[in-house]
Design a protein around this motif. Structure first.
Motif, PDB file in Angstrom:
ATOM      1  N   ALA A 235       0.824  -1.138   0.094  1.00 15.92           N
ATOM      2  CA  ALA A 235      -0.011  -0.168   0.006  1.00 15.92           C
ATOM      3  C   ALA A 235       0.794   1.351  -0.004  1.00 15.92           C
ATOM      4  O   ALA A 235       0.305   2.431  -0.222  1.00 15.92           O
ATOM      5  CB  ALA A 235      -0.858   0.126   1.231  1.00 15.92           C
ATOM      6  N   ALA A 236       1.973   0.968   0.169  1.00 17.07           N
ATOM      7  CA  ALA A 236       3.001   2.509   0.095  1.00 17.07           C
ATOM      8  C   ALA A 236       3.015   2.921  -1.139  1.00 17.07           C
ATOM      9  O   ALA A 236       2.730   2.582  -2.111  1.00 17.07           O
ATOM     10  CB  ALA A 236       4.467   1.862   0.559  1.00 17.07           C
ATOM     11  N   ASP A 237       3.349   4.336  -1.197  1.00 19.96           N
ATOM     12  CA  ASP A 237       3.336   5.071  -2.345  1.00 19.96           C
ATOM     13  C   ASP A 237       4.471   4.954  -3.278  1.00 19.96           C
ATOM     14  O   ASP A 237       4.132   5.338  -4.404  1.00 19.96           O
ATOM     15  CB  ASP A 237       3.130   6.534  -1.822  1.00 19.96           C
ATOM     16  N   THR A 238       5.506   4.458  -2.751  1.00 18.55           N
ATOM     17  CA  THR A 238       6.735   4.340  -3.764  1.00 18.55           C
ATOM     18  C   THR A 238       7.318   2.957  -3.708  1.00 18.55           C
ATOM     19  O   THR A 238       7.234   2.058  -2.551  1.00 18.55           O
ATOM     20  CB  THR A 238       7.991   5.144  -3.355  1.00 18.55           C
ATOM     21  N   VAL A 239       8.101   2.530  -4.757  1.00 16.03           N
ATOM     22  CA  VAL A 239       8.593   1.180  -4.638  1.00 16.03           C
ATOM     23  C   VAL A 239       9.747   1.255  -3.714  1.00 16.03           C
ATOM     24  O   VAL A 239       9.826   0.222  -2.936  1.00 16.03           O
ATOM     25  CB  VAL A 239       9.463   0.760  -6.203  1.00 16.03           C
ATOM     26  N   GLU A 240      10.468   2.198  -3.358  1.00 17.15           N
ATOM     27  CA  GLU A 240      11.345   2.200  -2.072  1.00 17.15           C
ATOM     28  C   GLU A 240      10.587   1.834  -1.096  1.00 17.15           C
ATOM     29  O   GLU A 240      11.326   1.188   0.202  1.00 17.15           O
ATOM     30  CB  GLU A 240      12.057   3.591  -2.213  1.00 17.15           C
ATOM     31  N   GLU A 241       9.716   2.489  -0.630  1.00 15.13           N
ATOM     32  CA  GLU A 241       8.976   2.541   0.633  1.00 15.13           C
ATOM     33  C   GLU A 241       8.354   1.024   0.455  1.00 15.13           C
ATOM     34  O   GLU A 241       8.500   0.356   1.769  1.00 15.13           O
ATOM     35  CB  GLU A 241       7.868   3.478   0.810  1.00 15.13           C
ATOM     36  N   ILE A 242       7.848   0.406  -0.405  1.00 12.90           N
ATOM     37  CA  ILE A 242       7.362  -0.878  -0.509  1.00 12.90           C
ATOM     38  C   ILE A 242       8.383  -1.928  -0.111  1.00 12.90           C
ATOM     39  O   ILE A 242       8.314  -2.781   0.577  1.00 12.90           O
ATOM     40  CB  ILE A 242       6.979  -1.401  -1.794  1.00 12.90           C
ATOM     41  N   ILE A 243       9.771  -1.649  -0.829  1.00 15.14           N
ATOM     42  CA  ILE A 243      10.968  -2.415  -0.359  1.00 15.14           C
ATOM     43  C   ILE A 243      11.010  -2.296   1.190  1.00 15.14           C
ATOM     44  O   ILE A 243      11.465  -3.343   1.944  1.00 15.14           O
ATOM     45  CB  ILE A 243      11.952  -2.244  -0.898  1.00 15.14           C
ATOM     46  N   GLU A 244      11.196  -1.368   1.740  1.00 17.03           N
ATOM     47  CA  GLU A 244      11.678  -0.993   3.164  1.00 17.03           C
ATOM     48  C   GLU A 244      10.368  -1.710   3.739  1.00 17.03           C
ATOM     49  O   GLU A 244      10.863  -2.376   5.049  1.00 17.03           O
ATOM     50  CB  GLU A 244      11.532   0.381   3.405  1.00 17.03           C
ATOM     51  N   ARG A 245       9.293  -1.562   3.716  1.00 14.90           N
ATOM     52  CA  ARG A 245       8.153  -2.233   4.447  1.00 14.90           C
ATOM     53  C   ARG A 245       8.306  -3.719   4.395  1.00 14.90           C
ATOM     54  O   ARG A 245       8.152  -4.644   5.509  1.00 14.90           O
ATOM     55  CB  ARG A 245       6.874  -1.991   3.904  1.00 14.90           C
ATOM     56  N   LEU A 246       8.539  -4.282   3.191  1.00 18.17           N
ATOM     57  CA  LEU A 246       8.914  -5.613   3.052  1.00 18.17           C
ATOM     58  C   LEU A 246      10.023  -6.554   4.150  1.00 18.17           C
ATOM     59  O   LEU A 246       9.956  -7.445   4.580  1.00 18.17           O
ATOM     60  CB  LEU A 246       9.074  -6.199   1.499  1.00 18.17           C
ATOM     61  N   TYR A 247      11.287  -5.637   3.856  1.00 26.33           N
ATOM     62  CA  TYR A 247      12.266  -6.005   4.745  1.00 26.33           C
ATOM     63  C   TYR A 247      11.843  -5.865   6.170  1.00 26.33           C
ATOM     64  O   TYR A 247      12.220  -6.751   7.278  1.00 26.33           O
ATOM     65  CB  TYR A 247      13.492  -5.387   4.579  1.00 26.33           C
ATOM     66  N   ALA A 248      11.008  -4.828   6.545  1.00 28.68           N
ATOM     67  CA  ALA A 248      10.855  -4.626   7.987  1.00 28.68           C
ATOM     68  C   ALA A 248       9.890  -5.329   8.848  1.00 28.68           C
ATOM     69  O   ALA A 248       9.796  -5.636   9.855  1.00 28.68           O
ATOM     70  CB  ALA A 248      10.580  -3.087   8.173  1.00 28.68           C
ATOM     71  N   CYS A 249       8.774  -5.953   7.754  1.00 30.59           N
ATOM     72  CA  CYS A 249       7.620  -6.740   8.432  1.00 30.59           C
ATOM     73  C   CYS A 249       8.246  -7.973   9.169  1.00 30.59           C
ATOM     74  O   CYS A 249       7.457  -8.563   9.854  1.00 30.59           O
ATOM     75  CB  CYS A 249       6.699  -6.910   7.319  1.00 30.59           C
ATOM     76  N   GLY A 250       9.420  -8.679   8.831  1.00 29.60           N
ATOM     77  CA  GLY A 250       9.597  -9.743   9.844  1.00 29.60           C
ATOM     78  C   GLY A 250       9.116 -11.274   9.173  1.00 29.60           C
ATOM     79  O   GLY A 250       9.585 -12.166   9.473  1.00 29.60           O
TER      80      GLY A 250
END
Length: 355
Positions: A235-250
Motif C-alpha cells: 500500500a506504500a506510495d513508492t517502490v522504495e517504501e514498499i521494499i523498506e516495508r517488506l524487509y521490516a515486516c519480519g
C-alpha cells in the motif's frame, strides 16, 4: 480468413456447436506473434454472427502451457534492427484483440492449463469462462525483462483483493490454480485429466452443465495467508517504501519478495506501480489498454526492454544490466514520460463490456 494447414500457428476446428482455437507453436510454449493475433481476430469475427457456433474454446498445443506470452525475441530483434514500429503495430492489434475477447457476445472458454504468462493472460483472462488446472502457472512477469504488465494486465491486477495485484506485478510471481481463482484471474478448476472430456462436452452441452460435470474444488493457494503483510507493504506510495516495508515486516516471504523486486528493472518497477495506481481510476478495460499502449511504446525507446530480453531469452545470462541501475536514479519526470500521448497509432478501443 485463416490458414487451414496443420502447421498453422492457430488451428481452427469445429466440434458440434463449439468452435475451437488452438494456439499452435508448442516449441515456443505457443508464444503469440502478430500473425497469430490476426488469425484469432479474423476467426472471432467470422464466428460472431455464425449461429452454428455457440461457444468458443481456446486451448494450447503441447504439454507445457496455453501460452508463454508474446514473442519477445521478435520484439528484441525489431528494436535492435529498427525503430520498434513492428512491435508497436503488434501491440496495437493485440490489445484490440484483448478488448474484443472481453466483450465477445458468445461464451469464450479459455483453458489455462500449464504456463499462462503475459500475452497468454491477455487472450484468456478477459474471457467469460477461465478454467485452471493443477498444472496452471499464471503470471505477469514483465518487470523481469524491463517491461510493464500489458494486455490488460494492469486492469486485472488492480481488481484483485487488496494489494495482491501489486505484489504479483512487481515481483512477477507465478501463481497456481487456487491463487488464480482468489485473484480473479480464473473462475473454475478442472483437473487436467478431465480436460479432454470437458472440452469435448462443450460441443453439445451448455457451458454451465459442462462445468457442473467436470469442475472440482481447487487446491488451496498460498496468498490468502499472506494478505496481512502484502496489503500493508504494497500500500506504500513508492517502490522504495514498499521494499523498506517488506524487509521490516519480519516475514520470510516478504524478505524474499523484496529481494526479487530488487533484481527487476528499476524503471519498469516505478512505471509499473504508477500504471497500477492510474489503472485503478480508469473506468473500463479499454481505457486501461489505451494507457498500456502509451507505456509500451515508450518502453521501446529505452534500453531496459532490449537488455532484459537479451539477458533472459537471447543469451540467457540472467544478469541484465539495467540503465539506470538504481531506483534512486529514476525520477518522477522519467516515469511521467511513459504516460504521454502516442499519436495516430493509438488503439482507439471503443467502449465495451469489461470485467
Amino acid at each position: 480468413m485463416y490458414d487451414p494447414r496443420a502447421d498453422s500457428p492457430v488451428l481452427v476446428r469445429r466440434a458440434g456447436r463449439a468452435g475451437h482455437l488452438v494456439l499452435n507453436r508448442p516449441r515456443a510454449i505457443n508464444a503469440l506473434d502478430h500473425a497469430m493475433v490476426r488469425l484469432l481476430a479474423d476467426v472471432l469475427t467470422a464466428w460472431e454472427d455464425d449461429a452454428s457456433v455457440a461457444t468458443v474454446v481456446l486451448t494450447g498445443a503441447g504439454e507445457r502451457g496455453l501460452c508463454a506470452g508474446g514473442d519477445i525475441r521478435s520484439i528484441h530483434d525489431d528494436v535492435k534492427a529498427g525503430d520498434g514500429s513492428a512491435s508497436a503495430a503488434f501491440w496495437r492489434d493485440e490489445y484490440r484483440l484483448n478488448a474484443r475477447i472481453a466483450r465477445y457476445p458468445k461464451p469464450y472458454v479459455a483453458v489455462m492449463d500449464g504456463i499462462v504468462m503475459g500475452g497468454g493472460v491477455g487472450v484468456s483472462a478477459h474471457g467469460d469462462v477461465r478454467v485452471v488446472t493443477e498444472r496452471s502457472r499464471v503470471a505477469m512477469p514483465e518487470t523481469g525483462i524491463g517491461f510493464v504488465p500489458d494486455v490488460g494486465g494492469t486492469y486485472l491486477l488492480t481488481r484483485t483483493p487488496g494489494e495482491l495485484g501489486t505484489h504479483l506485478a512487481l515481483t512477477g510471481t507465478a501463481v497456481g490454480a487456487g491463487d488464480a481463482l482468489l485473484c480473479g484471474l480464473a473462475d473454475h478448476y478442472v483437473p487436467s485429466r478431465l480436460l479432454t472430456d470437458f472440452t469435448a462436452a462443450l460441443g453439445d452441452t451448455e457451458v454451465s452443465e459442462a462445468l457442473r460435470r467436470f469442475g472440482r474444488p481447487a487446491p488451496a493457494g498460498e496468498l490468502a495467508a499472506c494478505r496481512e503483510w502484502i496489503d500493508h507493504c504494497y500500500a506504500a506510495d513508492t517502490v522504495e517504501e514498499i521494499i523498506e516495508r517488506l524487509y521490516a515486516c519480519g516475514e520470510r516471504q516478504a524478505k524474499e519478495a523484496a529481494e526479487t523486486i530488487l533484481t527487476r528493472s528499476p524503471t519498469a518497477l516505478k512505471v509499473t506501480l504508477a500504471s497500477l495506481r492510474r489503472a485503478r481510476e480508469l473506468p473500463t478495460l479499454e481505457a486501461v489498454l489505451d494507457q498500456e499502449y502509451r507505456v509500451s511504446c515508450a518502453a521501446l525507446a529505452l534500453p531496459d526492454l532490449q537488455e532484459g530480453i537479451r539477458a533472459q531469452v537471447i543469451d540467457k545470462s540472467r544478469r541484465p544490466r539495467w540503465s539506470p541501475a538504481g531506483l534512486d536514479q529514476v525520477t518522477p519526470a522519467d516515469v511521467a514520460r511513459f504516460f504521454e500521448d502516442v499519436d495516430t497509432a493509438a488503439p482507439q478501443l471503443r467502449a465495451g463490456r469489461s470485467r
